[in-house]
Design a protein around this motif. Structure first.
Motif, PDB file in Angstrom:
ATOM      1  N   PHE A 250      45.297  33.871  42.664  1.00 41.75           N
ATOM      2  CA  PHE A 250      44.520  33.527  41.421  1.00 41.75           C
ATOM      3  C   PHE A 250      43.109  33.633  41.284  1.00 41.75           C
ATOM      4  O   PHE A 250      42.962  32.700  41.971  1.00 41.75           O
ATOM      5  CB  PHE A 250      45.459  33.250  40.109  1.00 41.75           C
ATOM      6  CG  PHE A 250      46.944  33.630  39.981  1.00 41.75           C
ATOM      7  CD1 PHE A 250      46.952  34.884  39.251  1.00 41.75           C
ATOM      8  CD2 PHE A 250      48.234  33.420  40.881  1.00 41.75           C
ATOM      9  CE1 PHE A 250      48.737  35.918  39.330  1.00 41.75           C
ATOM     10  CE2 PHE A 250      49.510  33.693  40.771  1.00 41.75           C
ATOM     11  CZ  PHE A 250      49.448  35.185  40.300  1.00 41.75           C
ATOM     12  N   ASN A 251      42.492  34.492  40.444  1.00 43.01           N
ATOM     13  CA  ASN A 251      41.235  33.681  40.515  1.00 43.01           C
ATOM     14  C   ASN A 251      40.968  32.268  38.897  1.00 43.01           C
ATOM     15  O   ASN A 251      41.555  32.584  37.846  1.00 43.01           O
ATOM     16  CB  ASN A 251      40.289  34.983  39.369  1.00 43.01           C
ATOM     17  CG  ASN A 251      38.435  34.850  39.030  1.00 43.01           C
ATOM     18  OD1 ASN A 251      38.952  33.508  38.630  1.00 43.01           O
ATOM     19  ND2 ASN A 251      37.884  35.686  39.131  1.00 43.01           N
TER      20      ASN A 251
ATOM     21  N   GLY B 251      49.336  34.999  24.551  1.00 44.88           N
ATOM     22  CA  GLY B 251      49.316  35.642  25.266  1.00 44.88           C
ATOM     23  C   GLY B 251      49.194  35.479  26.642  1.00 44.88           C
ATOM     24  O   GLY B 251      49.926  34.270  27.712  1.00 44.88           O
ATOM     25  N   ARG B 252      48.584  35.978  27.797  1.00 45.22           N
ATOM     26  CA  ARG B 252      48.954  35.847  29.264  1.00 45.22           C
ATOM     27  C   ARG B 252      47.806  35.466  29.808  1.00 45.22           C
ATOM     28  O   ARG B 252      47.038  36.260  29.749  1.00 45.22           O
ATOM     29  CB  ARG B 252      49.384  36.474  30.468  1.00 45.22           C
ATOM     30  CG  ARG B 252      49.973  36.598  31.982  1.00 45.22           C
ATOM     31  CD  ARG B 252      50.594  36.998  32.715  1.00 45.22           C
ATOM     32  NE  ARG B 252      49.396  38.507  32.556  1.00 45.22           N
ATOM     33  CZ  ARG B 252      49.524  39.159  33.521  1.00 45.22           C
ATOM     34  NH1 ARG B 252      50.544  39.524  34.122  1.00 45.22           N
ATOM     35  NH2 ARG B 252      48.194  40.670  33.674  1.00 45.22           N
ATOM     36  N   ILE B 253      47.225  34.694  30.096  1.00 42.89           N
ATOM     37  CA  ILE B 253      46.253  33.966  31.148  1.00 42.89           C
ATOM     38  C   ILE B 253      45.546  35.093  32.453  1.00 42.89           C
ATOM     39  O   ILE B 253      46.844  34.990  33.687  1.00 42.89           O
ATOM     40  CB  ILE B 253      45.959  32.431  31.213  1.00 42.89           C
ATOM     41  CG1 ILE B 253      45.805  31.305  29.636  1.00 42.89           C
ATOM     42  CG2 ILE B 253      44.946  31.614  32.244  1.00 42.89           C
ATOM     43  CD1 ILE B 253      45.861  30.028  30.037  1.00 42.89           C
ATOM     44  N   ASP B 254      45.343  35.621  32.400  1.00 42.20           N
ATOM     45  CA  ASP B 254      44.529  36.453  33.739  1.00 42.20           C
ATOM     46  C   ASP B 254      43.491  36.120  34.417  1.00 42.20           C
ATOM     47  O   ASP B 254      42.920  36.765  35.295  1.00 42.20           O
ATOM     48  CB  ASP B 254      44.195  37.540  32.884  1.00 42.20           C
ATOM     49  CG  ASP B 254      45.220  38.332  32.787  1.00 42.20           C
ATOM     50  OD1 ASP B 254      46.549  37.885  32.724  1.00 42.20           O
ATOM     51  OD2 ASP B 254      44.749  39.271  32.086  1.00 42.20           O
ATOM     52  N   GLY B 255      43.158  35.340  34.073  1.00 37.32           N
ATOM     53  CA  GLY B 255      41.883  33.681  35.023  1.00 37.32           C
ATOM     54  C   GLY B 255      41.419  33.013  34.659  1.00 37.32           C
ATOM     55  O   GLY B 255      41.570  32.412  33.440  1.00 37.32           O
ATOM     56  N   GLY B 256      41.114  31.650  35.232  1.00 36.58           N
ATOM     57  CA  GLY B 256      40.934  30.982  35.091  1.00 36.58           C
ATOM     58  C   GLY B 256      41.466  29.484  34.408  1.00 36.58           C
ATOM     59  O   GLY B 256      42.814  29.162  34.779  1.00 36.58           O
ATOM     60  N   ILE B 257      41.088  28.417  34.232  1.00 42.13           N
ATOM     61  CA  ILE B 257      41.896  27.712  33.391  1.00 42.13           C
ATOM     62  C   ILE B 257      41.169  27.062  32.165  1.00 42.13           C
ATOM     63  O   ILE B 257      40.377  26.629  31.886  1.00 42.13           O
ATOM     64  CB  ILE B 257      41.197  25.720  34.503  1.00 42.13           C
ATOM     65  CG1 ILE B 257      42.227  26.219  36.060  1.00 42.13           C
ATOM     66  CG2 ILE B 257      42.037  24.445  34.178  1.00 42.13           C
ATOM     67  CD1 ILE B 257      42.271  25.572  37.299  1.00 42.13           C
TER      68      ILE B 257
ATOM     69  N   ALA C  49      46.563  31.068  35.372  1.00 41.94           N
ATOM     70  CA  ALA C  49      46.822  31.975  35.489  1.00 41.94           C
ATOM     71  C   ALA C  49      47.941  31.899  36.281  1.00 41.94           C
ATOM     72  O   ALA C  49      47.771  30.876  37.227  1.00 41.94           O
ATOM     73  CB  ALA C  49      45.596  32.813  36.089  1.00 41.94           C
ATOM     74  N   PRO C  50      49.259  32.659  36.369  1.00 40.70           N
ATOM     75  CA  PRO C  50      49.505  33.804  34.949  1.00 40.70           C
ATOM     76  C   PRO C  50      50.394  32.906  34.153  1.00 40.70           C
ATOM     77  O   PRO C  50      51.163  34.007  33.512  1.00 40.70           O
ATOM     78  CB  PRO C  50      50.247  34.727  36.345  1.00 40.70           C
ATOM     79  CG  PRO C  50      51.282  33.573  36.553  1.00 40.70           C
ATOM     80  CD  PRO C  50      50.115  32.424  37.117  1.00 40.70           C
TER      81      PRO C  50
ATOM     82  N   LYS D 112      37.767  41.526  42.339  1.00 39.95           N
ATOM     83  CA  LYS D 112      37.479  39.591  41.472  1.00 39.95           C
ATOM     84  C   LYS D 112      38.305  39.233  40.427  1.00 39.95           C
ATOM     85  O   LYS D 112      38.806  38.316  41.019  1.00 39.95           O
ATOM     86  CB  LYS D 112      36.188  39.694  40.854  1.00 39.95           C
ATOM     87  CG  LYS D 112      34.828  39.627  41.705  1.00 39.95           C
ATOM     88  CD  LYS D 112      33.778  39.426  40.424  1.00 39.95           C
ATOM     89  CE  LYS D 112      34.140  37.375  40.040  1.00 39.95           C
ATOM     90  NZ  LYS D 112      32.264  38.013  38.901  1.00 39.95           N
ATOM     91  N   ASN D 113      38.818  39.726  40.320  1.00 40.92           N
ATOM     92  CA  ASN D 113      40.159  39.693  39.369  1.00 40.92           C
ATOM     93  C   ASN D 113      41.662  40.946  38.942  1.00 40.92           C
ATOM     94  O   ASN D 113      41.397  41.679  38.423  1.00 40.92           O
ATOM     95  CB  ASN D 113      39.574  39.291  38.282  1.00 40.92           C
ATOM     96  CG  ASN D 113      41.354  38.346  37.413  1.00 40.92           C
ATOM     97  OD1 ASN D 113      42.060  39.471  37.205  1.00 40.92           O
ATOM     98  ND2 ASN D 113      41.096  37.769  36.088  1.00 40.92           N
ATOM     99  N   ARG D 114      42.299  40.622  39.626  1.00 40.95           N
ATOM    100  CA  ARG D 114      43.137  41.967  39.662  1.00 40.95           C
ATOM    101  C   ARG D 114      44.362  41.913  38.291  1.00 40.95           C
ATOM    102  O   ARG D 114      44.306  43.199  37.587  1.00 40.95           O
ATOM    103  CB  ARG D 114      44.321  41.723  40.492  1.00 40.95           C
ATOM    104  CG  ARG D 114      43.755  41.653  42.063  1.00 40.95           C
ATOM    105  CD  ARG D 114      45.366  41.336  43.188  1.00 40.95           C
ATOM    106  NE  ARG D 114      46.195  42.127  44.027  1.00 40.95           N
ATOM    107  CZ  ARG D 114      47.951  41.739  43.908  1.00 40.95           C
ATOM    108  NH1 ARG D 114      47.643  40.434  44.750  1.00 40.95           N
ATOM    109  NH2 ARG D 114      48.477  42.758  44.188  1.00 40.95           N
ATOM    110  N   MET D 115      44.127  40.767  37.548  1.00 37.51           N
ATOM    111  CA  MET D 115      44.330  41.261  36.111  1.00 37.51           C
ATOM    112  C   MET D 115      43.727  41.891  35.210  1.00 37.51           C
ATOM    113  O   MET D 115      43.496  43.235  34.551  1.00 37.51           O
ATOM    114  CB  MET D 115      44.468  40.416  35.361  1.00 37.51           C
ATOM    115  CG  MET D 115      45.640  39.222  36.420  1.00 37.51           C
ATOM    116  SD  MET D 115      47.144  39.691  36.216  1.00 37.51           S
ATOM    117  CE  MET D 115      48.177  38.278  36.758  1.00 37.51           C
TER     118      MET D 115
END
Length: 419
Positions: free
Chosen positions: A220-221, A248-254, A287-288, A395-398
């Motif tokens: 994951f990114n 929601g769902r986190i799609d990247g990062g922290i 993510a995720p 870079k980010n599949r989401m």
């Protein structure tokens, strides 16, 4: 929940040509990892005896649909679940034929790893190239090439080495970072769960050991912070009047409480007040994970907005370049109107241009086309009615993927990767 704990679920897809032993391999994994009930095993043993086999036909564990079994092929995407003490697994078992490319794209779109089966007697086939190309297109981070039916070539090291060399030469043209090879016999169980005594020359790990230990936490990114808002939570119960949470769902990062964030498309800034997972406060989210976030300031936020970092934002675009796998019997033409779904945002869109189609067997581009048909993969230019917040799929599949919906029937007609 640490990133390490999140590492406990591996999603993988299996792909191969007809009759190369995919169903038998999945059956072997389930059987040897003790993931099957006794009555299922008994039913399979009885069926195998009725067919006159002197062995247990493990493919019967996965080929659930009667019509498929009669034809001896697997048609749709079947999801299987099993677990070992090290990890939980979700298998997307996808069909091998050209006319089911869309099924493979569906099954592989969320996978961390792809198992590509090669029949040791036949070597690399057209389908091997096609499945590898789709795995590369979908940016599946890990690929395991299982050279199956080694028992039918007398466990020959030369046969195995030739297939490995052929595949390495071909896959060097593709965007696949991690490729591993395992010589197996799904029927006999060699190197699937237990090490094979028939292939002392092979010094690598068994398939299950590799599945249990492949490192997926970095798939994951964890750099680019992306939190698409799915729902605004405003409970109207006593004591909660002031609560406004964004789920929601986190799609990247922290994300951590105290972080400065920016909301798109409004551009308003605030700080994260709290993050909750299942009603409990947590100190970081990545993510995720699906979480609820509260901000220090009251900002007008709704579904489809995205919470990001002020100094690390996605592109805000209305003109998208997308590699589309078309999934509908009615062909896609220029000026077709669609609904596009990107993360939690839906809006109207129109196809501006079809640039080229990819021949998935030769990887050649077919240009000067005005439409694409079912199972075709093509590069398409799309104009959206509202801005969407995108990253390139690599870079980010989401945040780099879209779903295309027919506005008249509400059917999903395509899946796309933003270039």
């Amino acid at each position: 929940m640490s990133i390490q704990e999140n590492n406990q679920l591996l999603r993988f897809t299996t792909a191969g040509s007809v009759d190369d032993g995919k169903s038998t391999l999945i059956g072997r994994l389930l059987y040897d990892s003790k993931s099957i009930f006794e009555d299922q095993i008994e039913a399979v043993k009885t069926s195998s005896e009725k067919k006159g086999f002197d062995y247990v036909d493990l493919s019967l564990l996965t080929d659930g649909l009667k019509s498929e079994r009669e034809q001896g092929i697997t048609i749709d995407v079947a999801y299987r679940y099993f677990a070992t003490p090290k990890r939980k697994f979700i298998i997307a078992d996808t069909p091998g034929h050209t006319q089911y490319t869309r099924n493979m794209v569906t099954g592989a779109s969320t996978a961390n790893l792809a198992i590509i089966l090669v029949d040791a007697r036949k070597g690399l086939l057209e389908q091997t190239y096609r499945h590898s190309f789709i795995a590369s297109l979908l940016k599946i981070p890990h690929v395991v090439v299982c050279v199956n039916k080694m028992d039918l070539v007398d466990y020959s090291e030369e046969v195995y080495n030739k297939i490995v060399a052929d595949y390495e030469a071909f896959s060097s043209k593709l965007d696949i970072k991690d490729v591993q090879f395992v010589p197996i016999s799904a029927l006999k169980g060699d190197n699937v769960v237990e090490r094979s005594e028939n292939m002392p020359w092979y010094e690598g790990s068994t398939l299950l050991y590799h599945l249990e230990h492949v490192h997926i936490a970095s798939d994951f990114n964890h750099i680019d912070c992306r939190f698409p808002v799915q729902m605004v939570i405003r409970p109207h119960t006593l004591g909660f009047q002031d609560f406004r949470g964004y789920a929601g769902r986190i799609d990247g990062g922290i994300f951590k409480p105290g972080d400065e964030v920016k909301v798109l498309p409004s551009g308003f800034s605030s700080k994260i007040k709290s993050i909750e997972l299942n009603g409990e406060p947590i100190s970081e989210a990545y993510a995720p994970m699906s979480v609820t976030m509260t901000l220090e300031d009251e900002i007008d936020i709704s579904r489809g907005d995205m919470i990001v970092r002020p100094n690390n934002q996605p592109a805000v675009e209305q003109d998208l370049e997308v590699m589309v796998c078309w999934m509908n019997q009615k062909s896609l033409q220029t000026r077709t109107k669609l609904i596009i779904k990107h993360t939690t945002k839906e809006c109207q869109a129109m196809v501006k241009d079809i640039q080229y189609k990819v021949d998935v067997n030769t990887l050649h581009r077919i240009e000067d086309i005005s439409e694409i048909g079912m199972n075709d993969i093509a590069r398409v230019s799309i104009r959206t009615a509202q801005p969407v917040f995108i990253d390139p799929y690599r870079k980010n599949r989401m945040t780099g993927s879209v779903i295309l919906i027919d506005p008249n029937t509400n059917e999903t007609v395509g899946a796309g990767m933003i270039i």
